[in-house]
Design a protein around this motif. Structure first.
Motif, short mmCIF file in Angstrom:
data_model
loop_
_atom_site.label_atom_id
_atom_site.label_comp_id
_atom_site.label_asym_id
_atom_site.label_seq_id
_atom_site.Cartn_x
_atom_site.Cartn_y
_atom_site.Cartn_z
N ALA A 180 0.84 -1.19 0.00
CA ALA A 180 0.00 0.00 0.00
C ALA A 180 0.87 1.24 0.00
O ALA A 180 1.83 1.35 0.78
N VAL A 181 0.54 2.18 -0.86
CA VAL A 181 1.31 3.40 -1.02
C VAL A 181 0.51 4.59 -0.52
O VAL A 181 -0.66 4.73 -0.85
N SER A 182 1.15 5.43 0.26
CA SER A 182 0.48 6.64 0.74
C SER A 182 1.41 7.82 0.66
O SER A 182 2.63 7.66 0.57
N GLY A 183 0.84 9.00 0.63
CA GLY A 183 1.64 10.22 0.72
C GLY A 183 1.80 10.98 -0.58
O GLY A 183 2.08 12.17 -0.56
N ARG A 184 1.66 10.29 -1.70
CA ARG A 184 1.81 10.99 -2.98
C ARG A 184 0.91 10.30 -4.00
O ARG A 184 0.40 9.22 -3.76
N THR A 185 0.76 10.93 -5.15
CA THR A 185 0.01 10.31 -6.23
C THR A 185 0.68 9.02 -6.65
O THR A 185 1.86 9.01 -6.98
#
Length: 122
Positions: free
Chosen positions: A23-28
């Protein structure tokens, strides 16, 4: 700041399957190329595969035909589907984002997750 979080590791018998998530968070998310690496005890971190933002993928020869990388942009998540697992696939698996050079080198990735353990028993 981009943060990556892997999940889905565990213990599986040889021949079995696992699906790892990152899971990626913080940016597009959609513009990033997303890679997977693994590191076995006493060994260097090695390239597993990458999925480019345009959809193409590259895999290490050792996993080609068994592992598949996919991504869900709506969920900002990339997946590593691992089939026909072998004991030699045992390692900590890491996702990484945004390479700035040769994609198979771990040195060129800006962002890393904390890793998830995969153990394949014989």
């Amino acid at each position: 700041q981009v943060q990556l979080a892997e999940s889905g590791g565990g213990l599986v018998q040889a021949g079995g399957s696992l699906r790892l998530s990152c899971a990626v968070s913080g940016r597009t998310f959609s513009g990033y190329a997303m890679g997977w690496f693994r590191q076995a005890p006493g060994k260097e971190r090695e390239f597993v595969g990458i999925r480019w933002s345009g959809g193409s993928r590259n895999y290490a020869d050792s996993v080609k035909g068994r592992f598949t990388i996919s991504r869900d942009n709506a969920k900002s998540t990339v997946y590593l589907q691992m089939n026909s697992l072998k004991p030699e696939d045992t390692a900590v698996y890491y996702c990484a984002a945004d390479p700035f050079g040769s994609y198979s080198s771990p040195r060129v990735y800006h962002y890393w997750g904390q890793g998830t353990q995969v153990t394949v028993s014989s």
